[in-house]
Design an enzyme around this catalytic site. Structure first.
Site, short mmCIF file in Angstrom:
data_model
loop_
_atom_site.label_atom_id
_atom_site.label_comp_id
_atom_site.label_asym_id
_atom_site.label_seq_id
_atom_site.Cartn_x
_atom_site.Cartn_y
_atom_site.Cartn_z
N HIS A 1 0.83 -1.21 0.00
CA HIS A 1 0.00 0.00 0.00
C HIS A 1 0.87 1.27 0.00
O HIS A 1 0.75 2.12 -0.89
CB HIS A 1 -0.92 -0.02 1.22
CG HIS A 1 -1.83 1.17 1.33
ND1 HIS A 1 -3.14 1.15 0.93
CD2 HIS A 1 -1.61 2.43 1.79
CE1 HIS A 1 -3.68 2.34 1.12
NE2 HIS A 1 -2.77 3.14 1.65
N GLU A 2 1.76 1.36 0.97
CA GLU A 2 2.61 2.56 1.05
C GLU A 2 3.56 2.61 -0.14
O GLU A 2 3.92 3.69 -0.62
CB GLU A 2 3.38 2.61 2.37
CG GLU A 2 2.51 2.55 3.64
CD GLU A 2 1.36 3.55 3.68
OE1 GLU A 2 1.49 4.63 3.06
OE2 GLU A 2 0.32 3.26 4.32
N GLU B 1 -4.69 7.80 -3.00
CA GLU B 1 -5.19 6.52 -2.50
C GLU B 1 -5.50 5.57 -3.66
O GLU B 1 -5.41 4.35 -3.49
CB GLU B 1 -6.44 6.80 -1.64
CG GLU B 1 -6.75 5.73 -0.63
CD GLU B 1 -5.68 5.49 0.44
OE1 GLU B 1 -4.77 6.33 0.60
OE2 GLU B 1 -5.75 4.44 1.10
N HIS C 1 1.80 4.43 -2.85
CA HIS C 1 1.89 5.90 -2.66
C HIS C 1 3.27 6.39 -3.10
O HIS C 1 3.41 7.44 -3.74
CB HIS C 1 1.73 6.25 -1.17
CG HIS C 1 0.31 6.22 -0.67
ND1 HIS C 1 -0.69 7.01 -1.19
CD2 HIS C 1 -0.28 5.52 0.34
CE1 HIS C 1 -1.83 6.79 -0.52
NE2 HIS C 1 -1.61 5.89 0.41
ZN ZN Z 1 -3.03 5.25 1.81
#
Ligand code: ZN
Length: 501
Positions: A264-265, A294, A268
């Site tokens: 997830h990170e 996101e 980003h």
């Molecule tokens: Zn996030």
């Protein structure tokens, strides 16, 4: 004109340098700082934030922006020059409307309410944060009123993080999503939940970290321009386009914590590392909005990282990484475990299908608080009623109810949550468009090859940084506004197969 432009860029670089120094202090605070450093750190951050705000709102910035209007008009809308001046003016006009005393009051209040929340949550004590939250709602109104002429009091607050979005648009989009999602959740949760006990065996920390980091490196995350450290609540941070860091947390008895937070990170971070280097230290040099950001983290975490093809490639490697641990677990069983759907209390642990119900609940309560329809003292009860209606589950206490998220205890109410669901919707829109452009993307993912997908995202989204507003960028890429259909189609196909719907 050239000289004025350079002068403006130099001043903005100083602001950006101070903000980056502040980001380093934040990062240190949540990774390595000893606990006793907290008081001084709070003061240091306050000082840097104040200096950055003063420098950015200095009259000279406004004068240069005025003087550069003819230069901006000479350049086409799509040019970097015009976009740079447009974005700077937008940020500047926003910043000067907010008085320094409000910035200081908000930042002190934010530190105080965070400290109160840290104690109140484990103690299950909503009454202890109630006065803080009342002040937060009050400050949120004040903030909105610095931007008069709004349609809805939440609009200026939403615009702050998801520029160009409005409460009414989001409310309508979410109402459509809710109508589609609720029957799907019912249909899935009629079945017994998948057995995910295989994720709760013993997984040594070092191997977990190495495995997750290898995957994001193969996604394209550049460890020469980033690193990964441990923290309590994972996030991504950036000190420059060449220093984009991620954080994760590890539980040796829960494989999914570190793994999916790293993916997830990492998503980003791929976005930030992919921004045009010419935008460094300018208002164009960052991801454009909470929702678009996101969309990238969720795309890599879910569309890619929870897909069957992805695990056809990585599951044998995972089994090798933890010798003997997963020998009796088939790929199919593992795939079902990481995609377990269940009505549950905690947003951050929620699966892809129920997650957005958690977000919409918060979004609606935020609007009611701001509209004055809901008093802070009635919030826990409103939470319990709504949660029970949406999830069919009683909320046993406020700790795992209204107190679970930090967002309302960090300074303002309004705009904190819609980005998560916008991101989910957009992740499906973007992913499906990428596969239309390159139909072999799924086959490549199943071979551990991500360049085609990453390059499409880089070219269409990452490289632009803050050049376009979020609605402009979404329109450019998808030809229209955010839509629920691609996300619902993705969920129906994936979970239809998993649950024989
Ligand atoms: Zn996030």
């Amino acid at each position: 004109m050239k000289e004025k432009l350079e002068r403006l860029k130099t001043l903005l670089r100083e602001v950006s340098d101070i903000e980056s120094a502040s980001a380093v202090l934040h990062w240190d605070q949540s990774t390595y700082m000893p606990p006793a450093g907290a008081a001084a750190r709070g003061r240091q951050l306050g000082t840097l934030d104040r200096i950055a705000h003063e420098k950015f709102t200095a009259p000279v910035i406004g004068e240069l922006l005025e003087a550069l209007r003819p230069f901006e008009a000479e350049h086409p809308y799509d040019s970097d020059e015009a976009a740079f001046l447009r974005a700077t003016r937008r940020e500047y006009e926003k910043a000067i409307r907010v008085p320094s005393r409000f910035v200081a009051e908000r930042s002190a209040h934010s530190a105080a309410s965070y400290a109160a929340w840290v104690k109140a949550r484990p103690a299950n004590d909503f009454a202890a944060v109630q006065p803080c939250l009342e002040k937060t709602v009050d400050l949120s109104h004040q903030m909105a009123d610095f931007f008069p002429g709004y349609d809805h009091v939440a609009d200026p607050l939403i615009d702050w993080v998801d520029r160009g979005m409005k409460a009414e648009t989001i409310r309508a989009l979410f109402a459509d999503l809710r109508a589609e999602l609720t029957p799907l959740v019912h249909a899935i949760t009629r079945h017994p939940p998948a057995d995910d006990s295989c994720l709760h065996r013993h997984y040594p920390e070092a191997a977990q970290l190495a495995f997750g980091q290898q995957i994001i490196e193969e996604f394209g995350y550049d460890f020469q321009r980033g690193r990964c450290d441990k923290t309590a609540h994972p996030y991504m941070t950036k000190f420059s386009l060449d220093d984009v860091r991620i954080t994760t947390r590890v539980d040796e008895h829960d494989l999914s914590q570190a793994l999916f937070s790293i993916l997830h990170e990492g998503g980003h971070a791929l976005y930030e590392q992919g921004i045009n280097p010419a935008y460094e230290a300018t208002p164009l040099g960052g991801g454009v909005s909470a929702g678009i950001h996101e969309s990238q983290s969720r795309l890599w975490e879910n569309q890619v990282g929870r897909g069957r093809g992805f695990w056809e490639h990585y599951y044998p490697l995972l089994q090798k990484t933890f010798p003997g641990t997963l020998d009796d677990v088939s790929l199919d069983r593992f795939y079902r475990a990481i995609n377990k759907v269940e009505r549950s209390l905690i947003r951050t642990d929620a699966d892809e299908v129920t997650y957005n119900l958690h977000v919409m609940l918060r979004f609606d309560l935020e609007l009611e608080l701001l509209e004055g329809k809901l008093a802070v003292r009635d919030l826990p009860e409103a939470w319990r009623d709504r949660f029970e209606a949406d999830f069919g589950l009683p909320v046993p206490d406020d700790r795992d109810g209204v107190l679970q998220d930090v967002h309302w205890f960090g300074g303002l109410v309004g705009g904190a949550f819609q980005g998560y669901t916008l991101g989910n919707l957009l992740s499906a829109q973007f992913f499906s468009l990428a596969t239309v452009a390159h139909p072999d993307i799924s086959a490549r993912i199943a071979r551990g090859q991500f360049a085609t997908l990453r390059d499409w995202l880089r070219e269409n989204i990452y490289v632009h940084g803050g050049k376009y507003t979020a609605p402009e960028l979404i329109e450019r890429v998808t030809g229209g506004p955010p839509r629920i259909e691609p996300y619902m189609a993705y969920l129906r196909e994936k979970y239809g197969e998993l649950y024989d719907l």
